[in-house]
Design a protein around this motif. Sequence first.
Motif, PDB file in Angstrom:
ATOM      1  N   LEU A 238       0.821  -1.204   0.000  1.00 15.97           N
ATOM      2  CA  LEU A 238       0.000   0.000   0.000  1.00 15.97           C
ATOM      3  C   LEU A 238       0.861   1.263   0.000  1.00 15.97           C
ATOM      4  CD1 LEU A 238      -2.821  -0.942   2.561  1.00 15.97           C
ATOM      5  CD2 LEU A 238      -2.798  -1.282   0.088  1.00 15.97           C
TER       6      LEU A 238
ATOM      7  N   TYR B  67      -3.148  11.772  -3.775  1.00 17.50           N
ATOM      8  CA  TYR B  67      -3.685  12.108  -5.094  1.00 17.50           C
ATOM      9  C   TYR B  67      -4.113  13.577  -5.152  1.00 17.50           C
ATOM     10  CZ  TYR B  67      -6.806  11.814  -9.169  1.00 17.50           C
ATOM     11  OH  TYR B  67      -7.435  12.026 -10.369  1.00 17.50           O
TER      12      TYR B  67
ATOM     13  N   TYR C 209      -4.682   7.699   0.362  1.00 17.64           N
ATOM     14  CA  TYR C 209      -4.744   7.705  -1.096  1.00 17.64           C
ATOM     15  C   TYR C 209      -5.179   9.081  -1.606  1.00 17.64           C
ATOM     16  CZ  TYR C 209      -7.123   7.227  -5.591  1.00 17.64           C
ATOM     17  OH  TYR C 209      -7.564   7.436  -6.874  1.00 17.64           O
TER      18      TYR C 209
ATOM     19  N   THR D  94      -4.354   5.985 -11.423  1.00 16.72           N
ATOM     20  CA  THR D  94      -5.050   6.369 -10.197  1.00 16.72           C
ATOM     21  C   THR D  94      -6.143   5.369  -9.830  1.00 16.72           C
ATOM     22  OG1 THR D  94      -6.524   7.812 -11.491  1.00 16.72           O
ATOM     23  CG2 THR D  94      -4.577   8.825 -10.526  1.00 16.72           C
TER      24      THR D  94
ATOM     25  N   ILE E 294       1.161   4.318  -2.803  1.00 15.01           N
ATOM     26  CA  ILE E 294       0.794   5.677  -2.410  1.00 15.01           C
ATOM     27  C   ILE E 294       1.926   6.650  -2.708  1.00 15.01           C
ATOM     28  CG2 ILE E 294       0.361   7.144  -0.394  1.00 15.01           C
ATOM     29  CD1 ILE E 294      -1.402   4.879   0.703  1.00 15.01           C
TER      30      ILE E 294
ATOM     31  N   ILE F 178      -6.122  -0.474  -3.092  1.00 17.32           N
ATOM     32  CA  ILE F 178      -6.216  -0.085  -1.681  1.00 17.32           C
ATOM     33  C   ILE F 178      -7.555  -0.509  -1.090  1.00 17.32           C
ATOM     34  CG2 ILE F 178      -6.357   1.899  -0.115  1.00 17.32           C
ATOM     35  CD1 ILE F 178      -4.282   3.281  -1.908  1.00 17.32           C
TER      36      ILE F 178
ATOM     37  N   ILE G  88      -4.623   1.987  -8.485  1.00 20.70           N
ATOM     38  CA  ILE G  88      -4.136   2.140  -7.116  1.00 20.70           C
ATOM     39  C   ILE G  88      -5.310   2.248  -6.141  1.00 20.70           C
ATOM     40  CG2 ILE G  88      -2.840   3.650  -5.545  1.00 20.70           C
ATOM     41  CD1 ILE G  88      -1.005   4.321  -7.920  1.00 20.70           C
ATOM     42  N   ASN G  89      -6.333   2.995  -6.524  1.00 19.75           N
ATOM     43  CA  ASN G  89      -7.528   3.146  -5.691  1.00 19.75           C
ATOM     44  C   ASN G  89      -8.183   1.793  -5.431  1.00 19.75           C
ATOM     45  OD1 ASN G  89      -9.893   3.953  -4.437  1.00 19.75           O
ATOM     46  ND2 ASN G  89     -10.765   4.914  -6.241  1.00 19.75           N
TER      47      ASN G  89
END
Length: 410
Positions: free
Chosen positions: A219, A351, A347, A324, A223, A331, A327-328
């Motif tokens: 994670l 971002y 996050y 994005t 990030i 998580i 990754i979102n």
Amino acid sequence: MFRSLKYRNFKLFFYGQSISLMGTWMQKTAVAWLVYRLTGSAFLLGLVTFVSLIPSLILPPYAGSFIDRHDRFKTLVNTQIISMIQAFALAAMIYFKFYSITGIIFLSLVQGVVNAFDVTCRQSLMIDMVDDPADLPNAIALNSSMTNLARIVGPAIAGVVLSTLGEDFCFVSNFLSYIPVLICLYLMRINTSVTERPEKKIWVELREGFSYISSEKELSSLIVLLAISSMFVIPFNTLMPIFAKDLFHGTAKTFSLFESAIGLGALISAVYLANLKTSENLIKIAIVACLLFGAGILLLSLTRFLPASLFFMVLSGVGMMAQTSAINTYIQTHAAPNMRGRAISYYIMAYQGVIPVGSLLVGALAEVVGAKTTVAIEGIIGIVAAIGFVYYRVYVRGSGRLSLAGMRAK
């Protein structure tokens, strides 16, 4: 692709937000064009973006802890009401032609504070709108598709409206767009689980959230990659009014083409992610997307042909959205349930929170070396970041599950 819409709550959320987000993007396009038309300053363009997003750098850890302790759905309704009031104030100011850059900056800051809670709340609420957790990645991708479709349609409409009906119509439209989203929210039947109020102070919870993210290397490394991209690469979009007006000698319609082009790329990427049957390759997708994003804006900086520039904007949108969103999704699907709100808050901080600092730096750098050179530098940084992330996973973190073969398996 649309399997998440079978859930009533998510369907209502999806339809309501679709309308509201189009109004939001109309307003964003109008604000950027208005500020540059009035001031001609790249720095002030960056400053407006900075104040609208800087609360997302400071507040998300607190917002995540707050949301973990309170009813997420009620919090979402309240943030939408406050956003509607802010939109009314901005619309009234522009309608009565009170062109105050200070006023625009202040109201942008207010919206930024609300968004720090609103975005964290919406992301953490997603799992409560979808009955089957297996459909959560699809819901996240559809939510991203909705956002990026609005990013295409909103600026396109704004480009026409700005040159025909005027700027005030864009701001009034955004205010009115909150009505359907509030209606849909009140029609939803949703029961959110509220964590029992702990004896610990919220600052202790903030520290626990940071410790959790730090201990989860998968994670935390993602990030950090997103934070680098948000600081140095994603803010390239701040300079698009300069590309449209000065480099291509265009109008508000030209600027809206740039905004719609990156939205089209993001939509293409979101559709691809929505059709994924599993979430096993999310890290690999994030790496490839980061490379594509950097390459897209580097090529954008090198062309003087408008159709080619728009194509590279589409390419950049594909990379930015895939990075994005991957990754979102990673998580949300890998964070511990009792830490999800706080994990998502980091996050959002990496971002949306880092983007304003980058926008300010990009605006200041563009004043010195020019917009095209600045965008070229951003593209190079994006490519180097992706290569550095791969090097970290393969060579720094050791062998075993984090070896090159392990990374490919993911």
